[in-house]
Design a protein around this motif. Structure first.
Motif, short mmCIF file in Angstrom:
data_model
loop_
_atom_site.label_atom_id
_atom_site.label_comp_id
_atom_site.label_asym_id
_atom_site.label_seq_id
_atom_site.Cartn_x
_atom_site.Cartn_y
_atom_site.Cartn_z
N THR A 52 -27.14 -8.54 -25.44
CA THR A 52 -25.82 -8.03 -25.09
C THR A 52 -25.60 -8.23 -23.60
OG1 THR A 52 -26.06 -6.39 -26.84
CG2 THR A 52 -24.43 -5.90 -25.14
N GLU A 53 -24.35 -8.38 -23.20
CA GLU A 53 -24.07 -8.62 -21.78
C GLU A 53 -24.74 -7.54 -20.92
OE1 GLU A 53 -20.02 -7.61 -20.38
OE2 GLU A 53 -19.55 -7.59 -22.50
N LEU A 79 -20.86 -15.28 -25.31
CA LEU A 79 -21.49 -14.58 -24.17
C LEU A 79 -21.00 -15.11 -22.82
CD1 LEU A 79 -25.21 -14.43 -25.33
CD2 LEU A 79 -23.65 -12.51 -25.10
N PRO A 80 -21.02 -14.24 -21.82
CA PRO A 80 -20.76 -14.72 -20.45
C PRO A 80 -21.91 -15.63 -20.00
CG PRO A 80 -20.72 -12.32 -20.56
CD PRO A 80 -21.29 -12.80 -21.85
N ILE A 82 -25.30 -17.14 -18.32
CA ILE A 82 -26.65 -16.56 -18.31
C ILE A 82 -27.35 -16.98 -17.02
CG2 ILE A 82 -28.90 -16.53 -19.48
CD1 ILE A 82 -27.27 -17.17 -22.07
N VAL A 122 -28.07 -11.82 -19.13
CA VAL A 122 -26.71 -12.16 -19.54
C VAL A 122 -25.77 -11.42 -18.59
CG1 VAL A 122 -25.01 -12.08 -21.40
CG2 VAL A 122 -27.44 -12.35 -21.94
N LYS A 123 -24.93 -12.17 -17.89
CA LYS A 123 -24.03 -11.54 -16.91
C LYS A 123 -23.10 -10.55 -17.59
CE LYS A 123 -21.89 -13.60 -13.53
NZ LYS A 123 -21.04 -14.58 -12.82
N GLY A 124 -22.73 -9.51 -16.87
CA GLY A 124 -21.75 -8.57 -17.39
C GLY A 124 -20.35 -9.13 -17.21
N THR A 125 -19.42 -8.68 -18.06
CA THR A 125 -18.05 -9.15 -17.90
C THR A 125 -17.44 -8.52 -16.67
OG1 THR A 125 -17.95 -9.10 -20.29
CG2 THR A 125 -15.87 -9.43 -19.15
N LEU A 132 -18.97 -4.18 -25.45
CA LEU A 132 -20.02 -5.08 -24.99
C LEU A 132 -20.11 -6.30 -25.89
CD1 LEU A 132 -22.78 -2.45 -24.21
CD2 LEU A 132 -21.42 -3.71 -22.55
N SER A 134 -22.09 -9.42 -27.57
CA SER A 134 -23.45 -9.76 -27.96
C SER A 134 -23.49 -11.17 -28.51
CB SER A 134 -23.97 -8.81 -29.03
OG SER A 134 -24.17 -7.55 -28.50
N LYS B 56 -27.88 -1.50 -21.34
CA LYS B 56 -27.99 -2.56 -20.33
C LYS B 56 -29.39 -2.63 -19.73
CE LYS B 56 -23.17 -3.12 -19.13
NZ LYS B 56 -22.13 -2.97 -18.13
#
Lengths: 146, 310
Positions: A52-53, A79-80, A82, A122-125, A132, A134, B56
């Motif tokens: 997950t991000e 996904l955003p 990586i 995985v970068k966050g939005t 979130l 995934s 996270k």
């Protein structure tokens, strides 16, 4: 009676979710990611998970002197970007894909065998959405004869 | 008992069964996470900002051993020659009837298959693919090595690139099957079997008069000291499995000998060739191993490998 069946259906879906996710991940790694290793040959090892991000993962592996390697980090489209780094055992950074426009692959060889750590996140939005994202992330290794 | 009561009882039993399955799924998934995951408790299972923060923080850890294909390539690169007498005879397949022996020998036969194919041994390649197929079938790995794969192998037997690709695919099919079906313990045993076979082939290919401190094949054997930690980590993830416990004992015996070997490495300096875009990790390693330690290692590997194959 109706409620029992509703609960049963929900529980069945929840129980089956991990294996469905894993099967999709294998299919994704096989069909989408493996081709990117060419002209290197995939070593055959399957390292993939649903991430997950914002989540991170690490892989520990010994790489051998004289071999040519390609690391390929493959994330599903949902996904955003990586981030991935290659570290030595003392966690000194040897490669950081943020310096190379989030490149998904890195080709390297070694003068002496080393245990290395592949660290990815995985970068966050941007803006921090409550929902979130995934998706499957696979770490593949290609090897090539000299 | 009327039909309504039977239905009610059946539904309750199904619900209990599914709950157990669900709980088992959660518990097995938990084993993959790092210790920091233990911080997540049931109290936090409320969808709020804290949960998002906790999710996270979750970290997935992978430990990767050299695959049979990589092992064979390492051997060839280090100057190994082909010696079919060192391989596990394919006639032995009927001896392996337990999950443990089939898993170990799936790893062993896949390593033999990779080794034979890298040295263009066409008949041996077909034979070892068939032996691997039998082990995979015995373990219930459906379609890992099917008739289509055998057909493709035979049709391309003189095309090494295609053969390598087929072998890579069969290894991936097996490892992903175990992953998908929550049988990570067997997956680990397969990898350890292949790793031991690689060590067995390598150490038996070292000539008796070789300089132990200046030989590429010996260096690759010594390098396995670096991999030992990964082997232990993989096995320790599956300590609830009796077969894994037995394999750990063997690896501990090997560790006692590997501990007598000294390896020191200088700082790694990455240097990238701007033409090829390939980075070389430059470093120097000093290795020290006595002939006595090499003999002990050779004997121990022989005992463990014979224990797995005979």
């Amino acid at each position: 009676m109706k409620k029992i069946f509703q609960v049963l259906i929900i529980l069945t879906i929840i129980a089956l979710m991990p294996s469905v996710g894993n099967a999709q991940c294998k299919s994704f790694a096989k069909k989408v990611c493996k081709a990117e290793l060419t002209p290197y040959i995939h070593d055959g090892n399957f390292n993939a998970a649903i991430l997950t991000e914002g989540e991170d993962a690490e892989l520990y592996k010994t790489f051998y002197a004289g071999q040519n390697y390609r690391i390929y980090i493959c994330g599903s489209d949902a996904l955003p970007e990586i981030e991935f780094q290659v570290l030595d055992v003392n966690r000194n950074v040897l490669y950081d894909n943020r310096k190379f426009n989030y490149s998904k692959m890195w080709d390297f060889k070694l003068e002496a065998s080393q245990q290395l750590i592949i660290s990815l996140r995985v970068k966050g939005t941007e803006g921090g959405s409550e929902e979130l994202l995934s998706g499957c992330v696979a770490i593949l290794f290609g090897i090539k004869e000299n | 008992m009327n039909i309504r009561k039977i239905l009610q009882k059946t539904s309750s039993l199904l619900a209990i069964l599914l709950l157990i399955l669900f709980a088992a799924g959660c518990s097995s998934d938990k084993q993959k996470k790092s210790e920091s995951d233990d911080m997540i408790t049931l109290d936090s299972l409320e969808i709020n900002e804290q949960l998002i923060k906790d999710v996270k923080a979750v970290k997935e850890i992978f430990y990767s051993l050299p695959s049979p294909l990589e092992t064979a390539m390492i051997l060839k690169q280090a100057g190994a020659k082909y010696n079919e007498e060192l391989l596990n005879p394919t006639d032995n397949v009927s001896k392996y009837v337990t999950n443990k022996s089939m898993a170990l020998n799936l790893g062993i036969y896949t390593t033999d298959l990779s080794y034979a194919s890298l040295f263009d041994q066409t008949q041996a390649t077909i034979n070892y693919m068939n032996a691997s197929k039998k082990m995979a079938e015995g373990l219930g790995i459906l379609n890992a090595i099917d008739d289509d794969i055998i057909g493709r192998l035979e049709a391309n037997i003189n095309n090494r690139d295609v053969i390598m690709d087929i072998i890579s695919e069969t290894i991936m099919n097996s490892s992903s099957f175990f992953e998908e079906n929550d049988r990570q313990a067997l997956s680990t045993i397969v990898l350890v079997g292949g790793w031991i076979e690689g060590l067995y082939i390598a150490i038996n290919l070292v000539d008796s008069d070789v300089d132990l401190n200046n030989n590429e094949l010996v260096n690759r054997i010594i390098d396995q000291k670096l991999t030992l930690g990964t082997v232990f980590n993989l096995l320790n993830q599956n300590l609830d499995n009796e077969d894994v416990k037995n394999v750990i004992t063997n690896v501990e015996e090997l560790k006692t000998i590997f501990d007598k070997i000294e390896i020191s490495t200088s700082k790694i300096e990455p240097v990238t060739d701007s033409q090829t875009n390939i980075t070389t990790l430059k470093s120097k390693t000093n290795i020290s191993m006595s002939p006595k330690t090499f003999s002990e290692l050779k004997e121990k590997i022989k005992v463990i490998r014979n224990n797995y194959t005979l």
